[in-house]
Design a protein around this motif. Sequence first.
Motif, PDB file in Angstrom:
ATOM      1  N   LYS A   1       0.849  -1.198   0.000  1.00  0.00           N
ATOM      2  CA  LYS A   1       0.000   0.000   0.000  1.00  0.00           C
ATOM      3  C   LYS A   1       0.878   1.239   0.000  1.00  0.00           C
ATOM      4  O   LYS A   1       1.569   1.514   0.989  1.00  0.00           O
ATOM      5  CB  LYS A   1      -0.880   0.011   1.241  1.00  0.00           C
ATOM      6  N   VAL A   2       0.820   1.975  -1.090  1.00  0.00           N
ATOM      7  CA  VAL A   2       1.731   3.107  -1.249  1.00  0.00           C
ATOM      8  C   VAL A   2       0.940   4.388  -1.489  1.00  0.00           C
ATOM      9  O   VAL A   2       0.112   4.454  -2.402  1.00  0.00           O
ATOM     10  CB  VAL A   2       2.676   2.878  -2.451  1.00  0.00           C
TER      11      VAL A   2
ATOM     12  N   GLY B   1       1.341  14.287  -4.595  1.00  0.00           N
ATOM     13  CA  GLY B   1       1.718  14.855  -5.896  1.00  0.00           C
ATOM     14  C   GLY B   1       1.686  13.824  -7.004  1.00  0.00           C
ATOM     15  O   GLY B   1       2.318  13.991  -8.045  1.00  0.00           O
ATOM     16  N   GLY B   2       0.917  12.762  -6.791  1.00  0.00           N
ATOM     17  CA  GLY B   2       0.878  11.644  -7.750  1.00  0.00           C
ATOM     18  C   GLY B   2       0.199  11.975  -9.068  1.00  0.00           C
ATOM     19  O   GLY B   2       0.251  11.167 -10.005  1.00  0.00           O
ATOM     20  N   ALA B   3      -0.421  13.163  -9.148  1.00  0.00           N
ATOM     21  CA  ALA B   3      -1.047  13.542 -10.420  1.00  0.00           C
ATOM     22  C   ALA B   3      -0.185  14.532 -11.190  1.00  0.00           C
ATOM     23  O   ALA B   3      -0.611  15.081 -12.203  1.00  0.00           O
ATOM     24  CB  ALA B   3      -2.434  14.145 -10.159  1.00  0.00           C
ATOM     25  N   GLY B   4       1.042  14.772 -10.714  1.00  0.00           N
ATOM     26  CA  GLY B   4       1.957  15.681 -11.403  1.00  0.00           C
ATOM     27  C   GLY B   4       2.707  14.946 -12.509  1.00  0.00           C
ATOM     28  O   GLY B   4       2.365  13.811 -12.873  1.00  0.00           O
TER      29      GLY B   4
ATOM     30  N   ARG C   1      -6.029   2.522 -12.091  1.00  0.00           N
ATOM     31  CA  ARG C   1      -6.717   1.943 -10.932  1.00  0.00           C
ATOM     32  C   ARG C   1      -6.010   2.338  -9.629  1.00  0.00           C
ATOM     33  O   ARG C   1      -5.323   1.541  -8.997  1.00  0.00           O
ATOM     34  CB  ARG C   1      -6.734   0.424 -11.096  1.00  0.00           C
ATOM     35  N   ALA C   2      -6.154   3.613  -9.270  1.00  0.00           N
ATOM     36  CA  ALA C   2      -5.555   4.100  -8.019  1.00  0.00           C
ATOM     37  C   ALA C   2      -6.606   4.910  -7.279  1.00  0.00           C
ATOM     38  O   ALA C   2      -7.480   5.507  -7.897  1.00  0.00           O
ATOM     39  CB  ALA C   2      -4.344   4.972  -8.333  1.00  0.00           C
ATOM     40  N   THR C   3      -6.494   4.932  -5.956  1.00  0.00           N
ATOM     41  CA  THR C   3      -7.417   5.759  -5.150  1.00  0.00           C
ATOM     42  C   THR C   3      -6.979   7.211  -5.251  1.00  0.00           C
ATOM     43  O   THR C   3      -5.783   7.508  -5.199  1.00  0.00           O
ATOM     44  CB  THR C   3      -7.334   5.309  -3.675  1.00  0.00           C
ATOM     45  N   ARG C   4      -7.947   8.098  -5.415  1.00  0.00           N
ATOM     46  CA  ARG C   4      -7.610   9.529  -5.505  1.00  0.00           C
ATOM     47  C   ARG C   4      -8.143  10.252  -4.286  1.00  0.00           C
ATOM     48  O   ARG C   4      -9.324  10.105  -3.957  1.00  0.00           O
ATOM     49  CB  ARG C   4      -8.256  10.150  -6.739  1.00  0.00           C
TER      50      ARG C   4
ATOM     51  N   ASP D   1      -0.936  -1.186  -4.521  1.00  0.00           N
ATOM     52  CA  ASP D   1      -2.232  -0.580  -4.230  1.00  0.00           C
ATOM     53  C   ASP D   1      -1.918   0.898  -3.918  1.00  0.00           C
ATOM     54  O   ASP D   1      -1.378   1.198  -2.869  1.00  0.00           O
ATOM     55  CB  ASP D   1      -2.782  -1.331  -3.008  1.00  0.00           C
ATOM     56  N   VAL D   2      -2.230   1.772  -4.869  1.00  0.00           N
ATOM     57  CA  VAL D   2      -1.711   3.146  -4.790  1.00  0.00           C
ATOM     58  C   VAL D   2      -2.808   4.145  -4.435  1.00  0.00           C
ATOM     59  O   VAL D   2      -3.914   4.098  -4.979  1.00  0.00           O
ATOM     60  CB  VAL D   2      -1.063   3.566  -6.136  1.00  0.00           C
ATOM     61  N   LYS D   3      -2.450   5.047  -3.542  1.00  0.00           N
ATOM     62  CA  LYS D   3      -3.346   6.158  -3.186  1.00  0.00           C
ATOM     63  C   LYS D   3      -2.644   7.465  -3.559  1.00  0.00           C
ATOM     64  O   LYS D   3      -1.524   7.722  -3.119  1.00  0.00           O
ATOM     65  CB  LYS D   3      -3.620   6.122  -1.680  1.00  0.00           C
ATOM     66  N   VAL D   4      -3.312   8.263  -4.366  1.00  0.00           N
ATOM     67  CA  VAL D   4      -2.746   9.548  -4.778  1.00  0.00           C
ATOM     68  C   VAL D   4      -3.347  10.654  -3.917  1.00  0.00           C
ATOM     69  O   VAL D   4      -4.567  10.755  -3.804  1.00  0.00           O
ATOM     70  CB  VAL D   4      -3.083   9.825  -6.265  1.00  0.00           C
ATOM     71  N   ILE D   5      -2.491  11.441  -3.299  1.00  0.00           N
ATOM     72  CA  ILE D   5      -2.968  12.605  -2.532  1.00  0.00           C
ATOM     73  C   ILE D   5      -2.457  13.845  -3.255  1.00  0.00           C
ATOM     74  O   ILE D   5      -1.233  14.052  -3.367  1.00  0.00           O
ATOM     75  CB  ILE D   5      -2.445  12.559  -1.081  1.00  0.00           C
TER      76      ILE D   5
END
Length: 334
Positions: A5-6, A10-13, A47-50, A29-33
């Motif tokens: 779980k990572v 800034g995962g949308a940059g 397929r990542a949580t936003r 299993d990625v979560k973007v903050i």
Amino acid sequence: MKLTKVAVTGGAGYVGSALVPHLVVHGYDVKVIDLFLYGEKPLEGVRATRVRGDIRDEALLQREFRGMDAVIHLACVSNDPSFELNPELGKSINYDCFPGLLRAVRDGGVRRFVYASSSSVYGVREEPEVREDSPCTPLTDYSKFKLLCEELLREADLEATWAIARPSTVCGYAPRMRLDLVVNILTIHALVRKAITVFGGSQLRPNINIEDMVEAYRVLLEAPPELIDRQTFNIGYENYSVSRLAEIVRAAVGDPQVTVAVKPSDDLRSYHVNSDRFARVLGFAPRRTIEDAVRSIVAAWREGRFQDPLTNPLYHNIRLMQQADLGGRTTSPR
Ligand SMILES: NC(=O)c1ccc[n+]([C@@H]2O[C@H](COP(=O)([O-])OP(=O)(O)OC[C@H]3O[C@@H](n4cnc5c(N)ncnc54)[C@H](O)[C@@H]3O)[C@@H](O)[C@H]2O)c1
């Protein structure tokens, strides 16, 4: 045990939009903050949580980091001009909130933390090669606060394994494209204007292809803790003068009409970054070239993936930051 779980701030940059799908493909299993300043489109279909949120909101980080195995911290105001546009805002995002972020890492039981610093922390150096233990003389506030966060991390009371990445300038296509980075700028100018202007030219600039960059972050997630814990790594590959970069771009674009002009510059940053340590300790050596990066941008351009590439704020951080209102509300595109 694999860290699955990572959370990626800034995962949308630019880097994040290539890193997040890469991690998903490799089973994470990625979560973007992210504030999604550049919109949500770059992660469409991934397929990542936003989580739309501000890293200055410690309560949000406390909530979202809890239960995560690892955090990769990319979010920031990510170049000198954007930082200088509003230094107070830049400091609030790039430095002031960092202790709170580290508290959330600690309290959330996160086992690994990777901090995206920058090779710009070295400033202008006389020595022929800068290594991780070379003195740092950052020239700008952006670089200075990158270095100060490194110091906060070294002093922090963290049980997590942590590492600092000092990437060179990243190049190549990513779903959230940045056309304000040296190789990317030269390429888009060659394509659109058929003319490249080089400012100065003799300055050495270290580069890393975005595909190698994202692999390097995964290597930092997967390495045995004892190899990376409390370590700093330069992550770069080809170091060339800006003039040479312009010639490489012209050749890789393959259009004989493209011209190269040289103009004076007062940007003195010049350094040759040595990244042998990353290869030696972790067995990972970059293999994608600047030519590969240029070709990836040419292909995306030919597929019509850039709208108004020279002026669209989506591709130029300074233009977007001129529009954004980060006091609270943002004007991020959907
Ligand atoms: N791109 C490079 O060449 C390069 C080189 C060295 C280091 N780095 C570092 O790598 C990281 C990623 O760089 P990038 O090029 O992808 O930058 P970027 O500007 O493309 O992405 C930054 C992301 O952070 C988000 N963000 C900004 N402020 C935020 C806030 N307060 N809360 C939540 N999200 C916020 C933005 O919405 C954006 O998606 C940065 O830390 C940068 O300093 C990048």
